[in-house]
Design an enzyme around this catalytic site. Structure first.
Site, PDB file in Angstrom:
ATOM      1  N   ASP A  82       0.829  -1.212   0.000  1.00  0.00           N
ATOM      2  CA  ASP A  82       0.000   0.000   0.000  1.00  0.00           C
ATOM      3  C   ASP A  82       0.862   1.260   0.000  1.00  0.00           C
ATOM      4  OD1 ASP A  82       0.696  -0.920   2.670  1.00  0.00           O
ATOM      5  OD2 ASP A  82      -0.503   0.750   3.419  1.00  0.00           O
ATOM      6  N   GLU A 144      -0.073  -1.337   5.580  1.00  0.00           N
ATOM      7  CA  GLU A 144       0.989  -0.958   6.518  1.00  0.00           C
ATOM      8  C   GLU A 144       0.837   0.503   6.919  1.00  0.00           C
ATOM      9  OE1 GLU A 144       5.146   0.570   7.481  1.00  0.00           O
ATOM     10  OE2 GLU A 144       3.705   1.259   6.012  1.00  0.00           O
TER      11      GLU A 144
HETATM   12 ZN   LIG Z   1       6.741   2.281   3.935  1.00  0.00          ZN
END
Ligand SMILES: [Zn+2]
Length: 392
Positions: A82, A144
């Site tokens: 992401d 994340e």
């Molecule tokens: Zn990163």
């Protein structure tokens, strides 16, 4: 795009793969399964095993691929799929198109961290062509950037899988070796009291007053946290810190507040500090609750964890640092950073980890994010050297 091969220039292949990855607008909290399927297609011809794990909506996936024998040991190359959101108006080129200008490639995720991922994917055919006795693993997570939601699911999914001996998390460190970072634990605490007229406070339970006592207890731990800092701590400041960033509560000056909530965090330098803070706060909280419930049995103090990201704790002798020393040659400086990464989660799961990757964190979450091609070339060359660590 066809899968990469061992023919042709790895740099050209890496750049073509990067173009493909940047074209996925894989903003955190949005589905990433298209990107994961694309990566799976690139990996499939070369992998002995690919494990996918999903969130409950199954619109988001982690990938764990193994090149070479499915055995314990080997090296895990880890990243997240992401990226942070964009405001296209702030960009001078389309954010989801890899745009080359001179030695730089612009695009959301070029530095953080699709550049590293493109290097890894370009080299997979070359590692697969070796007679590996220990595997290379590629780990790719979701979300994340919004609280590390994917990595814990990936780690759980590996319970029966071969265990990597070390992990390199390819966050943009400017190709400097990072051996430690603080943890980041974020919370929202909600205090529920009972409102009333401020002229008769004893007949009500002020959520604001009890919240301030709770907060004073948290902030009052600072001296002890300073004393607890490990000798020789490399962090600045050296100790675990806390912060209350937002408070909301109450209705009016003349009203006893029925509700109060506050956002707070701690940045532990060691896991034991996080437990210390939690234990001390739990003891304080039970005293406050007893007082509150004596007047209003429904009074409550509830804490919701937004995220609990373990720090990457410094280890004087770490197989991950040994690997980086061997790849880079000599005795490269090993730094610490202030931002969190998945390396702390992998370390806590028993996989010694280091953070090292191309690109500059300073451009990572900004408009016109870029990575330098020369950084990617160095990354490719060093990662190519992993093969010799896995063939004997
Ligand atoms: Zn990163």
């Amino acid at each position: 795009m066809p899968a990469p091969t061992t023919d042709g220039s790895p740099v050209d292949q890496m750049l073509a793969i990067l173009d493909g990855l940047i074209a996925f607008p894989s903003v955190a909290l949005t589905p990433n399964v298209d990107l994961i399927a694309h990566v799976e297609d690139l990996l499939r011809p070369y992998c002995s095993e690919i494990l996918l794990s999903h969130d409950e909506t199954r619109t988001k996936a982690n990938l764990f691929a193994t090149i070479g024998p499915v055995v314990d040991g080997g090296i895990m190359l880890a990243g997240h799929s992401d990226v942070v959101p964009v405001d296209p108006g702030d960009w001078t080129s389309p954010p989801f198109t890899a745009t080359r200008r001179g030695d730089r490639i612009y695009g959301r995720g070029t530095a953080d961290m699709k550049g590293f991922l493109a290097c890894v994917l370009a080299l997979v055919p070359r590692w697969a062509a070796l007679d590996l006795v220990r595997p290379v693993h590629v780990a790719l997570t979701f979300d994340e950037e919004d609280g590390f939601h994917g990595a814990p699911i990936l780690i759980d999914s590996l319970a029966d899988a071969p265990r990597p001996a070390v992990a390199i998390v390819g966050e943009p460190t400017g190709l400097k070796v990072v051996g430690a970072h603080k943890g980041c634990y974020e919370y929202t605490t909600t205090v529920t009291g009972m409102n009333g007229h401020s002229s008769r406070p004893a007949e009500a339970v002020s959520a604001v007053h009890h919240a301030t006592r709770w907060i004073a207890g948290l902030l009052g731990l600072e001296e002890e946290l300073v004393e607890r800092a490990p000798a020789g701590s490399r962090f600045e400041p050296m100790h675990t810190t806390t912060n209350v960033g937002v408070i909301n509560g109450g209705l009016a000056r003349c009203t006893v507040a029925g509700g109060c909530s506050f956002d707070w965090e701690m940045r532990p330098v060691q896991g034991s500090d996080a437990r210390f803070v939690k234990d001390r706060i739990a003891a304080l909280e039970s005293g406050l609750l007893a007082e509150m419930r004596a007047v209003h049995p429904e009074a409550a103090i509830e804490t919701e964890a937004v995220c609990e990201i373990d720090g990457l704790e410094w280890e004087e002798s770490s197989p991950a640092l040994d690997l980086m020393r061997s790849l880079l040659g000599g005795d490269p400086p090993v730094g610490v950073v202030a931002y969190g990464t998945e390396a702390g989660l992998y370390q806590a799961a028993g996989i010694p980890s280091v953070v090292w990757g191309p690109g500059d964190i300073a451009v990572a979450h900004r408009p016109d994010e870029f990575v330098e091609v020369s950084d990617l070339e160095v990354c490719l060359e060093l990662l190519l050297g992993l093969g010799s660590h896995l063939t004997d």
